[in-house]
Design a protein around this motif. Structure first.
Motif, short mmCIF file in Angstrom:
data_model
loop_
_atom_site.label_atom_id
_atom_site.label_comp_id
_atom_site.label_asym_id
_atom_site.label_seq_id
_atom_site.Cartn_x
_atom_site.Cartn_y
_atom_site.Cartn_z
N GLU A 107 0.83 -1.19 0.00
CA GLU A 107 0.00 0.00 0.00
C GLU A 107 0.87 1.25 0.00
N SER A 108 0.44 2.26 -0.75
CA SER A 108 1.20 3.50 -0.80
C SER A 108 1.08 4.30 0.50
N ASP A 109 -0.03 4.10 1.23
CA ASP A 109 -0.22 4.77 2.51
C ASP A 109 -0.10 3.75 3.62
N PRO A 110 0.91 3.87 4.49
CA PRO A 110 1.14 2.85 5.52
C PRO A 110 0.29 3.04 6.77
N ALA A 111 -0.56 4.07 6.81
CA ALA A 111 -1.33 4.35 8.03
C ALA A 111 -2.51 3.38 8.14
N ILE A 112 -2.38 2.39 9.00
CA ILE A 112 -3.44 1.39 9.16
C ILE A 112 -4.72 2.03 9.69
N THR A 113 -4.59 3.05 10.52
CA THR A 113 -5.79 3.71 11.05
C THR A 113 -6.57 4.42 9.95
N ARG A 114 -5.90 4.91 8.93
CA ARG A 114 -6.64 5.53 7.82
C ARG A 114 -7.35 4.47 6.98
N HIS A 115 -6.75 3.31 6.81
CA HIS A 115 -7.43 2.22 6.13
C HIS A 115 -8.64 1.75 6.95
N LEU A 116 -8.49 1.76 8.27
CA LEU A 116 -9.61 1.40 9.14
C LEU A 116 -10.75 2.41 9.00
N ALA A 117 -10.40 3.69 8.92
CA ALA A 117 -11.42 4.72 8.75
C ALA A 117 -12.18 4.52 7.44
N ALA A 118 -11.47 4.19 6.37
CA ALA A 118 -12.13 3.95 5.08
C ALA A 118 -13.05 2.74 5.16
N PHE A 119 -12.62 1.69 5.86
CA PHE A 119 -13.45 0.50 6.00
C PHE A 119 -14.74 0.83 6.76
N LEU A 120 -14.62 1.53 7.87
CA LEU A 120 -15.81 1.87 8.65
C LEU A 120 -16.71 2.82 7.88
N HIS A 121 -16.14 3.75 7.15
CA HIS A 121 -16.94 4.68 6.34
C HIS A 121 -17.80 3.92 5.34
N GLY A 122 -17.30 2.81 4.81
CA GLY A 122 -18.03 2.07 3.80
C GLY A 122 -19.08 1.12 4.36
N HIS A 123 -19.06 0.88 5.69
CA HIS A 123 -19.94 -0.17 6.21
C HIS A 123 -20.78 0.21 7.42
N VAL A 124 -20.44 1.28 8.14
CA VAL A 124 -21.23 1.64 9.32
C VAL A 124 -21.94 2.96 9.09
N GLY A 125 -22.97 3.16 9.86
CA GLY A 125 -23.73 4.40 9.75
C GLY A 125 -25.21 4.13 9.81
N GLU A 126 -26.00 5.19 9.72
CA GLU A 126 -27.45 5.08 9.83
C GLU A 126 -28.00 4.17 8.74
N GLY A 127 -28.83 3.22 9.14
CA GLY A 127 -29.42 2.27 8.20
C GLY A 127 -28.50 1.13 7.85
N ARG A 128 -27.28 1.14 8.41
CA ARG A 128 -26.32 0.06 8.16
C ARG A 128 -25.88 -0.52 9.51
N THR A 129 -24.70 -1.07 9.55
CA THR A 129 -24.19 -1.65 10.80
C THR A 129 -23.82 -0.55 11.78
N ALA A 130 -24.04 -0.82 13.06
CA ALA A 130 -23.70 0.16 14.10
C ALA A 130 -22.18 0.29 14.21
N PHE A 131 -21.74 1.45 14.71
CA PHE A 131 -20.31 1.65 14.95
C PHE A 131 -19.85 0.61 15.97
N PRO A 132 -18.66 0.06 15.81
CA PRO A 132 -18.20 -1.00 16.71
C PRO A 132 -18.25 -0.60 18.18
N SER A 133 -18.81 -1.47 18.99
CA SER A 133 -18.82 -1.27 20.44
C SER A 133 -17.70 -2.06 21.10
N ALA A 134 -17.08 -2.97 20.34
CA ALA A 134 -15.98 -3.78 20.87
C ALA A 134 -15.05 -4.13 19.72
#
Length: 600
Positions: free
Chosen positions: A369-396
């Motif tokens: 990956e050109s960007d080594p920041a794992i937390t930014r990849h995590l942000a992109a993953f959550l942006h694509g799958h959590v939110g209103e009408g979708r899966t809840a933000f992780p509680s654990a």
């Protein structure tokens, strides 16, 4: 497998392999037992270890003493795998195969071609990524049969129920190649399981019946799996089914080639810069050796919280190798600063990976990956799958992978998730031993398949499509737009078969029919037969597939016959596609064209 004695879970990891087992005839779920894997730990010395390092040494004629590669079940190969391969290979980096699993899912190369060690010298007998995986699995089979089946042929590994883990982000081709490697290693009947699921099953095994007291309906659990070669994210949702708690895997991340290997390289560059400031320059051979030394130092410092530093020693070049050795040290402060801030930086939930423009020419190698920041990849993953009408933000969050053994890195991820969640608490689930959790979880899953434990409802980890050209007049200079026909929806259960009558294709008898296979991890609601006109980057090409219908006695070569597509997600965990003639019983399986994908 008929009447197996054991259920066996195998973790075929980028950095290590592990194996756990449990009796197959137990009435209740039993705690999986880790298997100590006999292997070379030094030239001519064999010992049992819980982990088999995923390294292969291809020595020259004078690199290992005569008889030094001998194992209890063979007089010796011309190669070694495991602990000795890793340690001796660090001194002979041009003869060491590492990260073969990362190469197994690299679409930019022919994964069946002999190309490892990458950029190795001409006198090294190279192996393919598939062959490397085969040799690791074959070693596990021989080691098991030597220790567990010497006097009981029915206990041989090939006769057991074997669950083999793969990253959740492995595409259909990588899964099929993994199955091929297992079959060529003498394991004809295996079932694939995603590693994040296996990690969660290990947590279930450790919790016993108390897991229902730890999580509740509505909880969304993030499995954060950062291993040697890849970063894998999955979301598991707690739901209610018939008045009882149930588990459902609702999201899988993209394939992210980012993990411990990247960290080792980053540390090596840092040490090389430090040495250069002291007037010491390293050549390419020494830098490769430095990378392996940094890996050893990293693993030592991350596994021992009391250690303040670790030595790094690189052999000199020339006649006086001992006197010319280069010595330095990696400190805990350097490790924490480079890894924590470089790979797990703070940032907003809207901070996604930086997409740098690709240059016209680049060196071949692993597609890091050109960007080594794992937390930014995590942000992109959550942006694509959590939110209103979708899966809840992780509680654990459940951590997995060797990298996440470091308490400081786990703490940083929790801090970032807490920052994104606002006031809602994000807690860490207690993780079992991360080195063997995946193998233990795979073993537990084998028992759950027999009704001795809860199963996660999962199925196909992505939606699959076939590219279809739009029916429109040709326009000079304008490529024909492509549509995507869904042939296997996300979450399709193992053992399911589907027929796609919505679209017919004209297949020319006597000629190869070529189809482009596409996939998506974000389009999770498309049904079989759905046609997507504009997917805006949500669907990516996986491979090309081919089928051929030969002419029958009443057909001439060149005849066009109408066919439809049929798909299956097998019990093994692989995708199968077929062309079925509309007006006859002819049916052909589409085969992956791996070489053509690489050339393209």
């Amino acid at each position: 497998m008929a009447n197996p004695k054991y259920i066996v879970g195998i973790d075929l990891g980028t950095t290590h392999c592990a194996l756990s087992y449990a009796p197959a005839d137990a009435e209740t779920q039993e705690e999986p037992t880790p298997f100590r894997i006999p292997q070379l730990v030094d030239a001519g010395e064999v010992d049992g270890r819980l982990l088999l390092p995923s390294f292969m040494l291809l020595p020259g004629p004078h690199d290992v003493p005569e008889g030094g590669l001998r194992l209890p079940w063979t007089d010796g190969h011309d190669y070694a795998v495991g602990a000795f391969a890793r340690e001796r290979g660090a001194e002979l980096p041009s003869r060491l195969v590492a990260s073969a699993k990362s190469w197994l899912c690299h679409t930019g190369v022919d994964r069946t071609a002999d190309l490892l060690p990458w950029e190795g010298p001409d006198d090294v007998q190279k192996v393919s990524p598939v062959e490397a995986a085969r040799r690791y699995l074959q070693h596990l089979r021989h080691a098991w049969n030597h220790s567990m089946a010497a006097e009981d042929p029915e206990a041989r590994l090939e006769h057991q129920t074997v669950l083999l883990t793969v990253p959740a982000s492995f595409d259909a081709v990588a899964r099929e190649l993994t199955v091929r490697a297992a079959q060529e290693a003498g394991l004809p009947d295996i079932t694939l399981l995603e590693e994040p699921q296996a990690a969660f099953y290990a947590w279930l095994a450790a919790q016993g019946d108390d897991w229902r007291d730890t999580i509740e309906v509505g909880d969304s659990i993030l499995v954060c799996d950062v291993g040697g070669g890849t970063t894998d994210f999955s979301l598991i949702e707690v739901v209610e089914e018939d008045g009882a708690l149930d588990l459902q895997r609702v999201a899988v991340g993209e394939h992210i080639t980012l993990g411990g290997d990247n960290m080792d390289l980053t540390l090596a560059y840092s040490v090389r810069h430090k040495l250069a400031q002291q007037g010491t320059q390293l050549d390419n051979w020494q830098f490769r050796a430095l990378t392996h030394q940094c890996r050893k130092a990293k693993e030592h410092l991350l596994s021992d919280p009391t250690a303040t530093g670790a030595p790094v020693v690189i052999s000199g070049r020339g006649s006086s190798l001992i006197g010319g050795s280069i010595r330095t040290e990696l400190t805990r402060e350097e490790i924490q600063g480079i890894l924590t801030d470089g790979f797990f930086p703070y940032g907003a939930l809207t901070d996604h990976p930086e997409r740098k423009p690709k240059v016209g020419m680049r060196e071949m190698g692993l597609p890091y990956e050109s960007d080594p920041a794992i937390t930014r990849h995590l942000a992109a993953f959550l942006h694509g799958h959590v939110g209103e009408g979708r899966t809840a933000f992780p509680s654990a969050v459940l951590f997995n992978g060797g990298v996440m053994k470091a308490e400081g890195l786990r703490t940083r991820v929790l801090e970032v998730l807490q920052q994104w969640s606002g006031e809602a608490e994000v807690r860490a689930l207690p993780a079992p031993d991360l080195d063997i959790a995946v193998a233990r979880g795979a073993c537990y899953y084998g028992g759950a398949r027999e009704g001795r434990g809860i199963r996660i409802r999962a199925g196909a980890p992505r939606s699959y499509y076939i590219a279809v050209e739009s029916n429109m007049p040709a326009v000079p200079g304008v490529p024909t737009p492509l549509k995507a026909l869904c042939v296997l929806p996300f979450g399709t259960e193992e053992g399911s078969a589907l027929r796609i009558p919505e679209k017919e294709f004209g297949l020319v008898v006597g000629e190869d029919a070529v189809f482009t296979l596409l996939a998506s991890t974000t389009r999770t609601s498309d049904d079989a037969g759905a046609i997507v006109d504009d997917w805006g980057g949500e669907i990516e090409e996986v491979a090309t597939m081919e089928a051929r219908f030969e002419a029958t006695s009443d057909e001439a070569t060149g005849t066009v016959i109408p066919v439809v597509l049929e798909s299956a997600f097998t019990e093994v965990g692989t995708l199968e596609l077929y062309c079925a003639a509309r007006d006859s019983e002819q049916r052909r399986k589409l085969a992956f064209n791996i070489r053509e994908t690489q050339e393209a």
